[in-house]
Design an enzyme around this catalytic site. Structure first.
Site, PDB file in Angstrom:
ATOM      1  N   ASN A 151      -3.978  -4.086   7.778  1.00 26.21           N
ATOM      2  CA  ASN A 151      -3.687  -4.795   6.443  1.00 26.21           C
ATOM      3  C   ASN A 151      -2.524  -5.467   6.411  1.00 26.21           C
ATOM      4  O   ASN A 151      -1.856  -5.897   5.647  1.00 26.21           O
ATOM      5  CB  ASN A 151      -3.637  -3.714   5.215  1.00 26.21           C
ATOM      6  CG  ASN A 151      -2.723  -2.626   5.363  1.00 26.21           C
ATOM      7  OD1 ASN A 151      -1.870  -2.585   6.337  1.00 26.21           O
ATOM      8  ND2 ASN A 151      -2.552  -1.469   4.402  1.00 26.21           N
TER       9      ASN A 151
ATOM     10  N   ARG B 293       8.421   0.635   2.057  1.00 21.35           N
ATOM     11  CA  ARG B 293       8.198   1.837   1.269  1.00 21.35           C
ATOM     12  C   ARG B 293       9.307   1.884   0.186  1.00 21.35           C
ATOM     13  O   ARG B 293      10.474   1.559   0.404  1.00 21.35           O
ATOM     14  CB  ARG B 293       8.398   2.913   2.391  1.00 21.35           C
ATOM     15  CG  ARG B 293       7.078   3.290   3.188  1.00 21.35           C
ATOM     16  CD  ARG B 293       5.956   3.669   2.181  1.00 21.35           C
ATOM     17  NE  ARG B 293       4.809   3.856   2.910  1.00 21.35           N
ATOM     18  CZ  ARG B 293       3.709   3.174   3.146  1.00 21.35           C
ATOM     19  NH1 ARG B 293       3.857   1.992   2.292  1.00 21.35           N
ATOM     20  NH2 ARG B 293       2.838   2.953   3.723  1.00 21.35           N
TER      21      ARG B 293
ATOM     22  N   HIS C 287       1.071  -0.234  -6.007  1.00 24.19           N
ATOM     23  CA  HIS C 287       0.788  -0.289  -4.496  1.00 24.19           C
ATOM     24  C   HIS C 287      -0.529  -1.018  -4.259  1.00 24.19           C
ATOM     25  O   HIS C 287      -1.537  -0.164  -4.037  1.00 24.19           O
ATOM     26  CB  HIS C 287       1.004   1.093  -4.032  1.00 24.19           C
ATOM     27  CG  HIS C 287       1.094   0.965  -2.578  1.00 24.19           C
ATOM     28  ND1 HIS C 287       1.582   2.110  -1.929  1.00 24.19           N
ATOM     29  CD2 HIS C 287       0.853   0.070  -1.484  1.00 24.19           C
ATOM     30  CE1 HIS C 287       1.752   1.757  -0.569  1.00 24.19           C
ATOM     31  NE2 HIS C 287       1.296   0.625  -0.348  1.00 24.19           N
TER      32      HIS C 287
ATOM     33  N   GLN D   8       4.358   8.051  -6.082  1.00 24.64           N
ATOM     34  CA  GLN D   8       3.190   7.506  -6.507  1.00 24.64           C
ATOM     35  C   GLN D   8       2.268   8.281  -6.697  1.00 24.64           C
ATOM     36  O   GLN D   8       1.916   9.250  -6.007  1.00 24.64           O
ATOM     37  CB  GLN D   8       2.789   6.529  -5.020  1.00 24.64           C
ATOM     38  CG  GLN D   8       3.800   5.424  -4.918  1.00 24.64           C
ATOM     39  CD  GLN D   8       3.202   4.431  -3.767  1.00 24.64           C
ATOM     40  OE1 GLN D   8       3.867   3.299  -3.172  1.00 24.64           O
ATOM     41  NE2 GLN D   8       1.890   4.442  -3.320  1.00 24.64           N
TER      42      GLN D   8
HETATM   43  N1  LIG Z   1       2.746  -2.263   0.812  1.00 27.09           N
HETATM   44  C1  LIG Z   1       1.565  -2.009   1.679  1.00 27.09           C
HETATM   45  O1  LIG Z   1       0.570  -1.953   1.180  1.00 27.09           O
HETATM   46  C2  LIG Z   1       1.951  -1.852   2.988  1.00 27.09           C
HETATM   47  C3  LIG Z   1       1.013  -2.036   3.848  1.00 27.09           C
HETATM   48  C4  LIG Z   1       1.074  -1.779   5.241  1.00 27.09           C
HETATM   49  C5  LIG Z   1       2.232  -1.172   5.815  1.00 27.09           C
HETATM   50  N2  LIG Z   1       3.266  -1.213   4.774  1.00 27.09           N
HETATM   51  C6  LIG Z   1       4.582  -0.636   5.374  1.00 27.09           C
HETATM   52  O2  LIG Z   1       4.982  -1.615   6.236  1.00 27.09           O
HETATM   53  C7  LIG Z   1       5.405  -0.835   7.232  1.00 27.09           C
HETATM   54  C8  LIG Z   1       5.620  -1.837   8.639  1.00 27.09           C
HETATM   55  O3  LIG Z   1       4.262  -2.040   9.090  1.00 27.09           O
HETATM   56  P1  LIG Z   1       4.043  -2.531  10.259  1.00 27.09           P
HETATM   57  O4  LIG Z   1       2.812  -2.973  10.581  1.00 27.09           O
HETATM   58  O5  LIG Z   1       4.779  -4.122  10.402  1.00 27.09           O
HETATM   59  O6  LIG Z   1       4.553  -1.785  11.423  1.00 27.09           O
HETATM   60  P2  LIG Z   1       5.180  -1.959  12.790  1.00 27.09           P
HETATM   61  O7  LIG Z   1       5.195  -0.796  13.388  1.00 27.09           O
HETATM   62  O8  LIG Z   1       4.341  -3.125  13.425  1.00 27.09           O
HETATM   63  O9  LIG Z   1       6.673  -2.635  12.627  1.00 27.09           O
HETATM   64  C9  LIG Z   1       7.643  -1.889  12.073  1.00 27.09           C
HETATM   65  C10 LIG Z   1       9.091  -2.508  12.904  1.00 27.09           C
HETATM   66  O10 LIG Z   1       9.746  -1.808  12.093  1.00 27.09           O
HETATM   67  C11 LIG Z   1      11.088  -1.774  12.918  1.00 27.09           C
HETATM   68  N3  LIG Z   1      11.847  -0.679  12.403  1.00 27.09           N
HETATM   69  C12 LIG Z   1      11.766   0.543  12.468  1.00 27.09           C
HETATM   70  N4  LIG Z   1      12.923   1.236  12.149  1.00 27.09           N
HETATM   71  C13 LIG Z   1      13.840   0.203  12.106  1.00 27.09           C
HETATM   72  C14 LIG Z   1      15.250   0.263  11.477  1.00 27.09           C
HETATM   73  N5  LIG Z   1      15.845   1.341  11.103  1.00 27.09           N
HETATM   74  N6  LIG Z   1      15.701  -0.927  11.355  1.00 27.09           N
HETATM   75  C15 LIG Z   1      14.968  -2.270  11.636  1.00 27.09           C
HETATM   76  N7  LIG Z   1      13.982  -2.283  12.104  1.00 27.09           N
HETATM   77  C16 LIG Z   1      13.351  -1.030  12.210  1.00 27.09           C
HETATM   78  C17 LIG Z   1      10.157  -1.492  14.250  1.00 27.09           C
HETATM   79  O11 LIG Z   1      11.073  -1.653  15.441  1.00 27.09           O
HETATM   80  C18 LIG Z   1       9.118  -2.252  14.117  1.00 27.09           C
HETATM   81  O12 LIG Z   1       9.530  -3.486  14.770  1.00 27.09           O
HETATM   82  C19 LIG Z   1       4.747   0.254   7.468  1.00 27.09           C
HETATM   83  O13 LIG Z   1       5.369   1.337   7.949  1.00 27.09           O
HETATM   84  C20 LIG Z   1       4.470   0.699   6.127  1.00 27.09           C
HETATM   85  O14 LIG Z   1       5.691   1.463   5.426  1.00 27.09           O
HETATM   86  C21 LIG Z   1       3.113  -1.230   3.429  1.00 27.09           C
END
Ligand SMILES: NC(=O)c1ccc[n+]([C@@H]2O[C@H](COP(=O)([O-])OP(=O)(O)OC[C@H]3O[C@@H](n4cnc5c(N)ncnc54)[C@H](O)[C@@H]3O)[C@@H](O)[C@H]2O)c1
Length: 833
Positions: free
Chosen positions: A592, A731, A784, A760
């Protein structure tokens, strides 16, 4: 009045009339059930799993096979079976003593007290369907479920092994069904318990219909098996023919009652009896007993034998050699059977090997029921001297020829039933003489044969024949919207689209009482989640309605092997606890990310352009452009930065590029590949405070973990540019709730937008719902949903099913989906370790 043949018959009818004989046979059936479970358990055959006897909602008396304590559930089940028999026998005996005492040997009083067995039968029937938690509720419920499945299962769904056994037991008890009908007629006014009532007119045909019914049920099961797209064998068809040959026997016998004297119908009946008996005999010997595989002692060609008897027993998990992490091939001597004798392992499929290479397995990672080289503790070879089998064949032939399907002679019926009881229940618990043991061995092979008959959902090598795990899925109540919109897959109503997949394995997604649970009550000690997590093997959750799997719950979830997040973001699972307990955590990576990236760009625009207050003004009926325009800006020329430049963060940068921002920045401990950074013209800033101080807009796109919880707090917010905008769709807990609210109220932040909350569903009085900037705007919060558009739901539901399927089939998982492998993090996204 009476046409009873002898005094003995007459006194039997007075003292032990037909209804009590029916009670007796049903009681013997119950006792046979208990003793056979007992015997199977003594022989280490996991009948509880093989016959799907688990009653997951049941009290400790009858828990599931895989009890959290790791102990077998069989003893509890066996105890229940004996207790149920004793309870049943007690009721029947009391009723019979009352009847005997009332009748006092006087035939003229028999019918006056005929209501005693009638009321007893009614009482037993009501007890069976009683909805209250009395008298073995769990067992009764499962029995009724099983009967319902036998009668009304879909023609598209593979037949469960347990249902085959149940229907077959029905054919053993066909005479009892007939006697139930006769008993019913006998107790009707105008009839007598002393003699069978005359069946006139159409009533004549009721008895043959009743007698045919169990055969019709088995016939239907065989035809369903034969017609399944995955079936490639003619065996179910031949089996169906066997059941079909019973109908002429039954109906020709009934037809003879209509004609008088010598009639050619008799010859037809005789012919049909011969066909039925000969065909059944041939079937028993060649198929049910598997005698073509007969060899003696050391001459047993186990390879050939296995290929004959175990062609369908190839669930990778089931035939996994015990606890081997390195095995690439298997020989007969490598895997001792439960009894210590050598057995061989069928050759291993490449998919399975790669799965094992990817996940070296230890004993505790394999469900207990699957740890033996053969399913359920069964052995694949004949154990008795070959000479026993011709004797058995002769015995079978005599019984087959003397007991055609409609035979009504009580003595023969008893012998038939003895044969059928031994046949259907496989093993007695008491020590048996060699001939009886050999007989049972024939029956034991029949069990194997049943297993081989189980249809496969698809023709692939690795499709399982059993699916005994408990899958817990926590979804949200979708209400009317979900009923109207089937693409709302993340709801309890639409079940992530898993229903058809699980049905193809022969299982249903239901709220209770079977393998798979769907729940929405997830908070608190009394929640369904907490109740069922203790013995679930797979947990499916979504981030949108998260089931919070804390360390405390992980410790209770002794059987848990796999957590699947249908979506992206598995922070609702205590990942460190999952590592410690070797629970795998997988999510549907990328499913997503576009949906969220689009939402982020939309949120940035609506904050920067002061959109929400403008729209609210219009709804109110006002028109004061200056009120809005005083806080509306262009995105062009602003500095936008993302915390986290993974899949979502990077897509946000890509989508922002055409807006001609002054600069695009990112903060991430992993730097983008140079080509990727160049493509979006993004610059990395390594210090977080430095980063936020340069941004007009900050968007949060990193996972929640111990390094990001509360990352955007009062201290960091001080370093933001005055009047910056903050968008958080990652989050809720990454941002400090109160610090963000204060910053917005004070004007340090000009706007805050997102769809994620620290809890949530968010409580009604959550400050983020209503907090505004000093100009009365700047709030873009929504529930959400950014990552749960209908397009996204399709992707993550498909992905979740694939993960589950891979797990069941023992296939390698897509590496990008694995967050926690066995005992370790497989991704760096959830913190630097
Ligand atoms: N709102 C929604 O509906 C929804 C949907 C999907 C994902 N999300 C959230 O988005 C997040 C990211 O998703 P993604 O697919 O891009 O994940 P991803 O794993 O592709 O990317 C996450 C990135 O965050 C970086 N990261 C981790 N810890 C960090 C920190 N302390 N400081 C800086 N960068 C850091 C990682 O190195 C990575 O590059 C998910 O974990 C989820 O919590 C929300």
């Amino acid at each position: 009045m009476s046409s009873l043949a002898s005094d003995a018959d007459f006194w039997q009818a007075v003292a032990f009339p037909l209804p009590y004989r029916v009670f007796l046979l049903i009681g013997l059936g119950l006792l046979g059930w208990a003793t056979n479970l007992h015997g199977l358990d003594a022989l280490e055959v996991d009948a509880v799993t093989a016959l799907d006897l688990r009653t997951d909602d049941s009290p400790p008396r009858l828990p599931v096979t895989q009890h959290p304590s790791g102990h077998s559930m069989a003893p509890a089940l066996i105890r229940s079976a004996y207790q149920a028999f004793l309870g049943y026998a007690g009721i029947c005996i009391v009723s019979w003593l009352l009847y005997v005492w009332s009748v006092d040997g006087d035939p003229s009083r028999v019918d006056a007290y005929g209501h005693i067995p009638a009321l007893t039968a009614l009482f037993l029937l009501l007890l069976l369907v009683c909805p209250y938690d009395v008298f073995f509720k769990a067992e009764r419920t499962r029995f009724i479920h099983a009967i319902r499945r036998c009668l009304f299962s879909s023609t598209q769904t593979p037949i469960l092994f347990s249902d085959v056994v149940l229907a077959d037991i029905g054919t053993s008890f066909v005479k009892v069904f007939g006697d139930i009908w006769l008993s019913l007629c006998m107790i009707l006014p105008g009839n007598t318990l002393l003699d069978s009532p005359a069946q006139e007119g159409l009533l004549k045909w009721v008895m043959p219909v009743v007698l045919s019914f169990p055969y019709a049920v088995r016939l239907r099961q065989c035809l369903i098996e034969y017609n399944l797209p995955s079936n490639e064998s003619k065996k179910p068809l031949f089996n169906a023919i066997k059941y079909a040959t019973a109908f002429p026997v039954i109906f020709f016998a009934a037809a003879q009652g209509i004609v008088h004297g010598e009639h050619h119908l008799f010859r037809y009946w005789l012919l049909s009896v011969f066909v039925n008996s000969a065909y059944s005999f041939w079937w028993d010997i060649t198929n049910d007993w598997g005698l073509e595989a007969l060899r003696t002692g050391t001459e047993v060609d186990t390879d050939q034998y296995a290929s004959k008897l175990l062609p369908h027993l190839r669930t990778p998990l089931i035939i996994r050699p015990p606890f081997s992490s390195t095995s690439t091939s298997a020989s007969a001597s490598e895997f001792p059977s439960a009894s210590g004798s050598p057995v061989l392992s069928p050759s291993l499929s490449p998919t399975r090997l790669s799965f094992e290479n990817a996940y070296p397995l230890e004993e505790k990672d394999i469900p207990r029921s699957l740890r033996k080289p053969y399913p359920w503790g069964l052995r694949p070879i004949l154990l008795y001297p070959a000479m026993i089998y011709p004797l058995l064949a002769t015995f079978n032939l005599v019984l087959r020829m003397s007991c055609p399907a409609e035979n009504g002679d009580l003595l023969l019926f008893f012998s038939l039933d003895l044969r059928r009881l031994s046949d259907a229940y496989y093993w007695p618990s008491i020590p048996t003489p060699p001939w009886a043991a050999a007989l049972m061995d024939g029956c034991f092979l029949r069990l194997l044969d049943y297993l081989a008959l189980l249809p496969l959902p698809s023709s692939t090598q690795s499709t399982p024949t059993t699916f005994t795990m408990k899958v817990l899925a926590i979804l949200y109540e979708g209400g009317e919207a979900a009923r109207q919109e089937p693409r709302l897959l993340g709801t309890v109503q639409n079940k992530l689209g898993l229903e058809s997949y699980l049905k193809s394995l022969g299982h249903e997604l239901v709220d209770a009482d079977t393998f798979v649970y769907l729940l929405h009550s997830k908070e608190g000690a009394d929640s369904d989640f907490q109740k069922h997590i203790v013995d679930a093997e797979v947990l499916i959750t979504t981030p949108f309605h998260p089931g919070y799997l804390t360390r405390e719950l992980v410790e209770k979830a002794k059987n848990l092997k796999l957590c699947i997040t249908a979506g992206v973001g598995s922070d609702h699972i205590d990942l460190n606890a999952a590592v410690d307990h070797r629970i795998q955590v997988l999510e549907v990576s990328g499913s997503n990310v576009v949906s969220v990236a689009e939402h982020v760009v939309m949120s940035i625009l609506l904050l920067v352009r002061n959109y929400n207050p403008a729209h609210e003004m219009i709804e109110r009926g006002d028109w004061q452009v200056s009120e809005i325009a005083r806080n509306a800006f262009d995105l062009e020329g602003k500095v936008v930065g993302t915390i986290g430049a993974g899949r979502i963060g990077y897509r946000v940068l890509q989508r922002l590029k055409p807006f001609d921002c002054k600069e695009l920045l990112y903060y991430d401990y992993a730097s983008l590949p140079p080509a990727a950074a160049e493509a979006v013209n993004a610059r990395r800033v390594e210090d977080l405070k430095d980063f936020v101080s340069q941004c007009d807009v900050v968007t949060v796109n990193c996972p929640l973990h111990e390094g990001t919880r509360g990352l955007v707090n009062a201290e960091l917010l001080k370093h933001f540019k005055k009047g910056a905008w903050l968008v958080n769709t990652a989050r809720g807990a990454i941002c400090d709730k109160d610090a963000v609210a204060e910053a917005l109220k004070s004007g340090q932040l000009n706007g805050y937008s997102g769809d994620v909350w620290n809890v949530q569903p968010a409580p009604k009085d959550h400050v983020w719902r209503t907090v505004k900037n000093p100009l009365g705007g700047g709030n873009g919060m929504v529930p959400h949903y950014s990552g749960t558009t209908l397009d996204a739901q399709k992707r993550y539901a498909d992905g979740a099913r694939k993960i589950l399927q891979n797990y069941i089939e023992g296939k390698e998982q897509d590496a990008q989906n694995i967050i926690i492998g066995l005992g370790k993090y497989e991704t760096t996204a959830y913190g630097q370790r």
